[in-house]
Design an enzyme around this catalytic site. Sequence first.
Site, PDB file in Angstrom:
ATOM      1  N   HIS A 113      -9.168   8.013 -39.064  1.00  0.00           N
ATOM      2  CA  HIS A 113      -9.105   9.324 -39.716  1.00  0.00           C
ATOM      3  C   HIS A 113      -7.681   9.873 -39.809  1.00  0.00           C
ATOM      4  CE1 HIS A 113      -9.339  10.956 -35.497  1.00  0.00           C
ATOM      5  NE2 HIS A 113      -8.544  11.870 -36.013  1.00  0.00           N
ATOM      6  N   ASP A 143     -13.604   4.154 -36.035  1.00  0.00           N
ATOM      7  CA  ASP A 143     -12.463   5.052 -36.206  1.00  0.00           C
ATOM      8  C   ASP A 143     -11.166   4.385 -35.756  1.00  0.00           C
ATOM      9  OD1 ASP A 143     -11.174   7.349 -37.036  1.00  0.00           O
ATOM     10  OD2 ASP A 143     -11.427   8.388 -35.131  1.00  0.00           O
ATOM     11  N   SER A 216      -4.740  12.285 -31.668  1.00  0.00           N
ATOM     12  CA  SER A 216      -5.640  11.263 -32.190  1.00  0.00           C
ATOM     13  C   SER A 216      -4.900   9.955 -32.447  1.00  0.00           C
ATOM     14  CB  SER A 216      -6.281  11.734 -33.498  1.00  0.00           C
ATOM     15  OG  SER A 216      -7.180  12.778 -33.266  1.00  0.00           O
TER      16      SER A 216
END
Length: 474
Positions: A113, A143, A216
Site C-alpha cells: 500500500h 501487503d 508502514s
Amino acid sequence: MRPASTLSIALSALLCCALAPSMALSRELPDFTELVSQNSPTVVNISTKQSATPSERLRGFSVPDLPEDSPLQDLFRHFFGEEGELPEDSFQSRSLGSGFFVSPDGYVLTNSHVVEGADEIVVRTSDRREIVATLVGTDKRSDIALLKVEGEDLPSAKIGSSQDLRVGEWVLAIGSPFGFESSATAGIVSAKGRSLPTENYVPFIQTDVAINPGNSGGPLFNLKGEVIGVNSQIYSRTGGFMGLSFAIPIHVAMDVVDQLKTKGRVSRGWLGVLIQDMTRELAESFGMAQPRGALIAQVLPDSPAQAAGLQPGDVILSYNEREVVTSSNLPPLVGDTDVGASANLVVLRNGENVPLSVKIEELPDEDQLTGPNGERERESANQLGLVVRDLTPEQRQQLNLEQGGVIVESLDPGPADDAGLSAGDMILLLDNRPIADRNDFNRILEEINPGRTIAVLVQRGDSRIFYAVKLPGD
C-alpha cells in the site's frame, strides 16, 4: 554512640531493600542503543509521486453558481478558468513510508500500500542519498512489495525467524513516522497469529510498539538485531497509535520476496471452502465439549475440497497434523502449502473424526473467495415459528441447486428469529440432515427432541452459513 550506629545500620539496610527491586529491574530492561546504531543504515525512507490532473483529483466537484459581483468570482476564475473548467496541467501527490534492504545488491522490502499507484518511487538511504527504485512486484493479499535500486554492498538487514517469536518478547521498530526518518520505538509482542478482517492469509504479529503513518513497510527487530516482521497496520479510532500494531511475519514476507524474484507473481494454496468459527451453541449442536475447529459452510464447485469429499457441516480439526483451534488458523496453513502438494485433514463428521487427504491447488484471483466470519451481522434465524415452501425450478437454477432445500417464506418471533434467519433464506441442512422438500423439513423437525440445539445450514445470496437454533423444551 552505639544506638546511633545501630539506627544507621538499620536505615541503610532498609534503603538497600527499597532500591533492590528497581536496581534489578534496570538490569533487566534492554539497551537498544547498539541495536539501533547497527541497523538504522539498513532502513530506508520511501516517497512516491503520482501524477494527476486537477480534474482527476477534483472529479465530482462542481463550480457554484455565484453572483457576478461576488468576491469569490476571482478566486474560482483563478483555479477553474473563465468557463469554469479545470486546467489540465498535471501535478504530483506524494506519499511516505518505510522499507529496508534485504540484500546487498539493492532489493528493498516494503508494504504494497506504500507504493500503490505510484508513477515514481524514490528510496532515501540513511546517508541521505536518493535513488529511483524499480518496482519488481507486489502482493496485495500479504501487503508486500519488492523494490530494486542500483547499488553494491548496501547495508542489508539480518533476517530472523518469526516462528520462534514468543509473546512478551521485546521488539524494536525503525521507520519514518510522519516523515521523521530513522525513528526508533520499542515494545513487546502482544500476540501471534492474529487474523484481521481485511486479510485472511497473514498470521499477523500484534505488538504495542508505537507505529504511526510513515512506519508502514519498516522492519520489526528482535533483540538479536534480526528482522522478524514488517510493520503494516494499526488499529485506531483516531488515525494515530493506540497501542495495537500489526506486523507481517518475516517468513511470510520473505516467501513473497522469493516468489516475486523468481516468477514475478505470488501463488498460494487453495482448499475451496467457505468457513466460519465455531460458537458455543454450534459446538453443543455438534456434540462437542468445547468450540474448536473451522466449520465448513460451503464447498465451492470444482475445488480441491469437493474432489476430496469434504461436505458442508464438516468441522476441520487439524491440517497436516497442526491443530485448527479457530477458523482463522486455517487460511494461513492452506496458503503456505505448496500448490500440487497433498494435505492431511481430520474432520469431525456426524460425531466421528474422519481422516481425509486433499490435493491443494492454486488460489484463484477472485476477490469473492472470502467466507462468512464471526463478526458478520446476522439479520434473522430459523426454527419453530418458520413458514417454509418448496423451491421453484427457476430458483433452483438461479442458486445452482440440483435438488433439495426449502425457502423461508415468513417467520414469527421465536427460536429461528432469535438465531438469525430471515425471510428469503434457503435452508439446505436441518440438524446436519439434507432436506428434500417442505414435507421432509417438517418430518425432520418433528423427529428432533425438544430443548436441543441444532445446526441449520442456510444459503443467503452467494454465501452459506450455519446457524445454531435452540428448540423450545417441553
